[in-house]
Design an enzyme around this catalytic site. Structure first.
Site, mmCIF file in Angstrom:
data_model
loop_
_atom_site.group_PDB
_atom_site.id
_atom_site.type_symbol
_atom_site.label_atom_id
_atom_site.label_comp_id
_atom_site.label_asym_id
_atom_site.label_seq_id
_atom_site.Cartn_x
_atom_site.Cartn_y
_atom_site.Cartn_z
ATOM 1 N N THR A 87 0.817 -1.218 0.000
ATOM 2 C CA THR A 87 0.000 0.000 0.000
ATOM 3 C C THR A 87 0.850 1.267 0.000
ATOM 4 O OG1 THR A 87 -1.742 -1.181 1.126
ATOM 5 C CG2 THR A 87 -1.839 1.194 1.269
ATOM 6 N N THR B 34 2.110 -4.596 4.494
ATOM 7 C CA THR B 34 2.046 -4.954 5.922
ATOM 8 C C THR B 34 1.805 -6.440 6.182
ATOM 9 O OG1 THR B 34 -0.293 -4.361 5.820
ATOM 10 C CG2 THR B 34 1.200 -2.735 6.762
ATOM 11 N N ASP B 35 1.107 -7.104 5.230
ATOM 12 C CA ASP B 35 0.599 -8.438 5.579
ATOM 13 C C ASP B 35 1.684 -9.441 5.952
ATOM 14 O OD1 ASP B 35 -1.977 -7.641 5.382
ATOM 15 O OD2 ASP B 35 -2.243 -8.277 3.309
ATOM 16 N N LYS C 83 1.994 -8.061 13.129
ATOM 17 C CA LYS C 83 0.805 -7.297 12.727
ATOM 18 C C LYS C 83 -0.357 -7.787 13.588
ATOM 19 C CE LYS C 83 -1.939 -5.828 8.756
ATOM 20 N NZ LYS C 83 -2.254 -5.960 7.330
HETATM 21 N N1 ASP Z 1 -2.027 -6.568 1.277
HETATM 22 C C1 ASP Z 1 -1.127 -5.454 1.319
HETATM 23 C C2 ASP Z 1 0.291 -5.984 1.408
HETATM 24 O O1 ASP Z 1 0.622 -6.597 2.376
HETATM 25 C C3 ASP Z 1 -1.446 -4.590 2.480
HETATM 26 C C4 ASP Z 1 -0.441 -3.478 2.689
HETATM 27 O O2 ASP Z 1 0.277 -3.076 1.827
HETATM 28 O O3 ASP Z 1 -0.366 -2.988 3.775
HETATM 29 O O4 ASP Z 1 1.068 -5.748 0.523
#
Ligand code: ASP
Length: 425
Positions: free
Chosen positions: A87, A165-166, A243
């Protein structure tokens, strides 16, 4: 509605019913909204119908912006930047209502002008652009290879890696093991909301990450919002970052230890012990990794025959047991059989916080006696990555237990220092 005579990039003053707001105009994902970047770095969306007047305070100067983007600013410390997707490197998509990757480096940097006021980006690498759910150990290896080159460049103080983040916790753990003899800061950061949205967390995270990247902390850390306000971040050790929320800005918590530091845009307060940087040290890559490892969450009534499947396909298995590391006693015969035949089995806790301890209940004592390695207060995901790394070292074949319990990157501690609950959440 008043006529709005400004363009993207202009610094404007908007008059609303009760206040005036200054900021830089960003590209807005919705046509009836003006998106402004405030001086604080925070983005805010304002409905066009609520704007009573607008004045351009400074026209966007493309030439000057290019200078900011590309020219080396000798007075600033230099860092390396690795962009991997997620993101933080995405913007809203009008077509889907979701986010789509930013593919142009200039566009990425254009969204983060504050970063270029803190550091000079000496080297930039985009080894791949993926959302982190699509990453594999090969991606971790690619990131480590880019990082090593940058960290061994004498002109670079530290590096920032932007990441989704994932699976950020897994990558942070992998880098903590792959980068041996670390000499400078390796700072991972993220966004829960893309930069072109009001209330994006990206800008503060990136500015604090920059501050950390020029510090004297030679550790792999994750820097991100400490709370839901947009005021400061925590730097969390890479092997301890989990997370714990799907959407909040302070999604990551430091598990079983205090964060390393509180980080603001312009200062750092270290609150834990950390390894100091040394520019004479050279970082070494240790990329031995076996993908033949798995992570299994135990649940009530789970049949032990699942172990037969894992034993066929894998060399190592991390179980997330209950509480102190409990699983159903009926598993003991199968555990014994497969461990005897060479499967390495480790135990962590699905409670996330706290440690596993086989000496409280007799069943766990038997499970340990069967050869299961109890991993203290190590996070399950970190244990999974570490097991792949340990098993990747052929020379450690007879020392897997010893290596899993050795502390390489702050992943396991002898005594847990419990925080006051209010500090953890
Ligand atoms: N699904 C995305 C990822 O982990 C969520 C994010 O970027 O925070 O790349």
């Amino acid at each position: 509605m008043v006529e709005l005579n400004f363009n993207k990039g202009d610094y404007v003053r908007l008059r609303l019913a009760l206040e005036e707001i200054d900021g830089q105009v960003l590209e807005s994902p919705e046509s009836d909204i003006v998106l402004l970047k405030l001086k604080s770095g925070y983005n805010i969306g304002i409905k066009k119908e609520n704007i009573l007047g607008a004045r351009v305070l400074r026209k966007y100067n493309e030439e000057k912006a290019k200078f900011l983007k590309r020219e080396e600013r000798k007075e600033l410390p230099s860092i390396g930047l690795i962009i991997t997707g997620g993101t933080i490197a995405s913007k809203a998509s009008q077509a889907t209502g979701g986010v789509k990757p930013i593919t142009d480096v200039d566009e990425f940097l254009n969204y983060y002008p504050e970063l270029l006021k803190i550091v000079n980006i000496k080297k930039l690498e985009i080894p791949f652009m993926v959302f982190s759910e699509n990453m594999t150990s090969e991606h971790w290896i690619k990131i480590a290879e880019c990082a090593e080159k940058m960290l061994n460049d004498d002109n670079i103080k530290g590096i920032i890696i932007t990441h989704g983040t994932d699976t950020l916790g897994y990558s942070a753990a992998a880098l903590s093991f792959f980068l041996r003899n670390l000499n400078k800061p390796v700072v991972l950061t993220y966004a829960q909301r893309s930069i072109d949205r009001a209330s994006s967390d990206a800008s503060l995270n990136l500015q604090c990450a920059a501050r950390m990247a020029i510090s004297d902390c030679a550790e792999v850390v994750l820097v991100g919002h400490a709370n839901v306000n947009d005021n400061f971040c925590y730097a969390i050790r890479g092997t301890r970052a989990r997370k714990l929320h799907s959407s909040r800005r302070d999604a990551f918590k430091s598990v079983n230890e205090k964060p390393i530091a509180k980080v603001w845009k312009d200062k750092i307060e270290f609150i834990s012990q950390y390894k100091r940087s040394d520019e004479n040290r050279k970082v070494e890559l240790d990329l031995a990794y076996s993908d033949k490892v798995a992570l299994l969450k135990f649940y009530p009534g789970q049949d032990s025959s699942i172990l037969d499947y894992y034993a066929l396909k894998y060399k190592g298995l991390v179980i997330e047991g209950f509480g102190l590391g409990q699983i159903n006693e009926s598993w003991i015969p199968k555990l014994k059989k497969h461990i005897k035949n060479g499967l390495v089995i480790c135990m962590t806790s699905q409670t996330i916080f706290g440690e596993v301890n086989p000496y409280v209940y007799s069943s766990a004592r038997e499970i340990e006696r069967a050869g299961v390695i109890y991993l203290g207060n190590m996070l399950a995901e970190t244990a999974f990555v570490k097991l792949g790394w340990v098993l990747g070292h052929y020379g450690w074949k007879m020392r897997v237990r010893e290596k899993m319990l050795e502390n390489f990157a702050g992943e396991i501690s002898e005594r847990i220092e419990f925080e006051r609950e209010s500090e953890l959440y």
